[in-house]
Design a protein around this motif. Sequence first.
Motif, short mmCIF file in Angstrom:
data_model
loop_
_atom_site.label_atom_id
_atom_site.label_comp_id
_atom_site.label_asym_id
_atom_site.label_seq_id
_atom_site.Cartn_x
_atom_site.Cartn_y
_atom_site.Cartn_z
N LEU A 59 0.83 -1.20 0.00
CA LEU A 59 0.00 0.00 0.00
C LEU A 59 0.86 1.26 0.00
CD1 LEU A 59 -2.79 1.44 0.39
CD2 LEU A 59 -2.41 1.16 2.86
N PHE A 60 1.90 1.26 0.82
CA PHE A 60 2.72 2.46 0.93
C PHE A 60 3.67 2.63 -0.26
CE2 PHE A 60 0.97 3.12 5.01
CZ PHE A 60 1.15 4.47 5.25
N LEU A 61 3.92 1.57 -1.02
CA LEU A 61 4.65 1.77 -2.27
C LEU A 61 3.81 2.61 -3.23
CD1 LEU A 61 7.11 1.21 -4.02
CD2 LEU A 61 5.98 -0.90 -4.79
N GLY A 62 2.50 2.35 -3.26
CA GLY A 62 1.61 3.18 -4.08
C GLY A 62 1.57 4.61 -3.60
N ILE A 63 1.57 4.81 -2.29
CA ILE A 63 1.54 6.16 -1.74
C ILE A 63 2.85 6.89 -2.07
CG2 ILE A 63 1.56 7.46 0.43
CD1 ILE A 63 -0.52 5.47 1.46
N LYS A 64 3.98 6.19 -1.98
CA LYS A 64 5.27 6.81 -2.34
C LYS A 64 5.25 7.30 -3.79
CE LYS A 64 8.55 4.35 0.69
NZ LYS A 64 7.72 3.37 1.40
N ALA A 65 4.72 6.46 -4.69
CA ALA A 65 4.65 6.86 -6.10
C ALA A 65 3.78 8.09 -6.27
CB ALA A 65 4.10 5.70 -6.93
N ALA A 66 2.67 8.15 -5.53
CA ALA A 66 1.79 9.32 -5.61
C ALA A 66 2.49 10.56 -5.06
CB ALA A 66 0.50 9.05 -4.83
N VAL A 67 3.25 10.41 -3.99
CA VAL A 67 3.98 11.54 -3.41
C VAL A 67 5.00 12.09 -4.40
CG1 VAL A 67 5.71 12.14 -1.66
CG2 VAL A 67 3.63 10.93 -1.00
N LEU A 68 5.64 11.22 -5.17
CA LEU A 68 6.59 11.69 -6.19
C LEU A 68 5.89 12.62 -7.17
CD1 LEU A 68 9.28 11.68 -7.66
CD2 LEU A 68 8.61 9.51 -8.74
N ALA A 69 4.70 12.26 -7.63
CA ALA A 69 3.95 13.12 -8.55
C ALA A 69 3.59 14.44 -7.88
CB ALA A 69 2.70 12.40 -9.04
N LEU A 70 3.22 14.40 -6.61
CA LEU A 70 2.85 15.62 -5.89
C LEU A 70 4.03 16.57 -5.74
CD1 LEU A 70 0.59 14.07 -3.11
CD2 LEU A 70 -0.15 15.57 -4.97
N VAL A 71 5.21 16.02 -5.48
CA VAL A 71 6.39 16.88 -5.33
C VAL A 71 6.74 17.54 -6.67
CG1 VAL A 71 8.83 16.94 -4.72
CG2 VAL A 71 7.28 15.53 -3.40
N VAL A 72 6.65 16.78 -7.76
CA VAL A 72 6.90 17.36 -9.08
C VAL A 72 5.88 18.47 -9.36
CG1 VAL A 72 6.88 16.90 -11.56
CG2 VAL A 72 8.00 15.30 -10.00
N GLN A 73 4.62 18.23 -9.01
CA GLN A 73 3.60 19.27 -9.20
C GLN A 73 3.95 20.52 -8.40
OE1 GLN A 73 -0.22 19.02 -7.14
NE2 GLN A 73 -1.26 19.19 -9.12
N ALA A 74 4.45 20.34 -7.17
CA ALA A 74 4.82 21.49 -6.35
C ALA A 74 5.95 22.28 -6.99
CB ALA A 74 5.24 21.02 -4.95
N VAL A 75 6.94 21.59 -7.56
CA VAL A 75 8.03 22.28 -8.25
C VAL A 75 7.49 23.14 -9.38
CG1 VAL A 75 10.12 22.00 -9.63
CG2 VAL A 75 9.72 20.50 -7.68
N LEU A 76 6.63 22.56 -10.21
CA LEU A 76 6.12 23.28 -11.38
C LEU A 76 5.23 24.45 -10.96
CD1 LEU A 76 5.24 20.23 -13.65
CD2 LEU A 76 7.26 21.70 -13.77
N ARG A 77 4.40 24.23 -9.94
CA ARG A 77 3.49 25.29 -9.50
C ARG A 77 4.25 26.48 -8.92
NH1 ARG A 77 0.75 22.47 -6.07
NH2 ARG A 77 1.86 23.20 -4.22
N ILE A 78 5.19 26.20 -8.03
CA ILE A 78 5.95 27.28 -7.39
C ILE A 78 6.87 27.95 -8.39
CG2 ILE A 78 7.59 27.83 -5.54
CD1 ILE A 78 6.42 25.49 -3.98
N ALA A 79 7.48 27.17 -9.30
CA ALA A 79 8.36 27.76 -10.31
C ALA A 79 7.60 28.73 -11.20
CB ALA A 79 9.01 26.66 -11.15
N GLY A 80 6.40 28.34 -11.60
CA GLY A 80 5.61 29.23 -12.46
C GLY A 80 5.27 30.53 -11.79
N ARG A 81 5.09 30.50 -10.47
CA ARG A 81 4.74 31.71 -9.74
C ARG A 81 5.97 32.54 -9.35
NH1 ARG A 81 2.34 29.45 -5.48
NH2 ARG A 81 4.06 29.78 -4.05
N ALA A 82 7.08 31.88 -9.05
CA ALA A 82 8.21 32.56 -8.43
C ALA A 82 9.31 32.97 -9.41
CB ALA A 82 8.81 31.68 -7.34
N LEU A 83 9.54 32.19 -10.47
CA LEU A 83 10.69 32.42 -11.34
C LEU A 83 10.31 33.33 -12.51
CD1 LEU A 83 12.30 28.87 -11.33
CD2 LEU A 83 12.54 30.74 -9.69
N THR A 84 10.07 34.59 -12.21
CA THR A 84 9.56 35.53 -13.21
C THR A 84 10.65 36.35 -13.88
OG1 THR A 84 9.17 37.12 -11.41
CG2 THR A 84 7.32 35.73 -12.09
#
Length: 436
Positions: A113-138
């Motif tokens: 179960l937690f292997l699936g959660i780890k994989a989901a967390v990886l996607a969430l961290v990548v999303q955080a990078v893209l979201r914050i980069a779009g807002r901050a790196l102007t």
Amino acid sequence: MENPSFRDIVRVFGRIGLVSFGGPAGQIALMHKELVAERQWINEDQFLRALNFCHLLPGPEAQQLATWIGWRLHGVRGGLAAGSLFVLPGAAVMLALSIIYVLAAGVTWFTALFLGIKAAVLALVVQAVLRIAGRALTTPFKQTLAVASFIAVFFFNLPFPVVVLGAGAIGMIIAAWRPEWLTLKVASEGGVASAPTRISGTMRIAALLIGAWALPFVAIAIMLGPDHVLMQIAAFFSRLAVVTFGGAYAVLAYMAQEAVQTYHWLRPGEMADGLGLAETTPGPLIMVTQFVGFLGAYRLPDPFSPLVAGMLGALVTTWVTFVPCFLWIFTFAPWIERLEHAKRLQGGLAALTAAVVGVIANVALWFALHVLFWRVGLVHYGQLRFIVPDLHSPNLTAIALAALAFVLLFVWRIGVVTMLGLCGMAALMLRAFVHM
């Protein structure tokens, strides 16, 4: 509308605390809907001014915004109620999940179960990078800072506090020399005035909260001694509370490195489990610190039983993580307009936010290597020190689950909790298929 009663604040923030999923963006949107659009307890200018102010502070900005709104409406009592109710439901759920986590450790289906959660967390961290980069790196300068911070953390293994505070210092210099490199926006002269300020009152509140922050240290030193694991937990998360700019993702790799390699509280990979649990609870994502504190004390329990020690570790961690948030708000909120017109402070924050993008990119890569490969090694090359995967040890199940997580999050745009659940279910189905 007239100011709400204290009972109204308790009722509304209690409900917000129970349903505040979705990270800071979703939590801030929820408070805007409830408090600005529907109830009109504060107006749009006040809300945005307070949000900008909270971005200047270390710690979870959504919880600090809730504290500020409560303070604005009913003083210190209102701030304590609003900020606490924003945190307590998530803290209770996180503690329960941490207990279940240690009791079910070693069970094969739970590991799957937690292997699936780890994989989901990886996607969430990548999303955080893209979201914050779009807002901050102007600007090109901010983009350069982000790349430099990534190189400093990943290749030179520089500590997170050194990188972000160094970027903040650079930003303060650039703000005076080349402010256009940071595209600074000076607060307008209009808007709601700050509450009347009295230095004596501010200092008294600050002294009381500093005393509250120090309370666990005194109690632990008297009852257990200065070398007990609870003292280490209190000291570590107190330091983290001062430099937690950019949210939980920004400090994750640093926290994991210290918890695994320095203190031996966690095993490799367990930080991803904790973040997955934190994603499923209401309240600030920084609640993942409670998971770390729980496991640290659970595994070094003397003189308590493991569960009692774990609960004490969780309590100490939550206390030293969130008491400083009240300290920042109650100390600096009366001076909010002066802070908002401080160009150098704004420059430091803008540069720090850009650097955080690089730090979170490091977290994404760190997670990817540890989740997608069975073996990861450490390479030393002169002053460089970085991790590389063993290309002969791919975790094919994790790769398939990560691909599913990316499709769910980026293509189908499914909500975080639903996505975590689907990835966990997919992991259990894969395990059952392999056994068949």
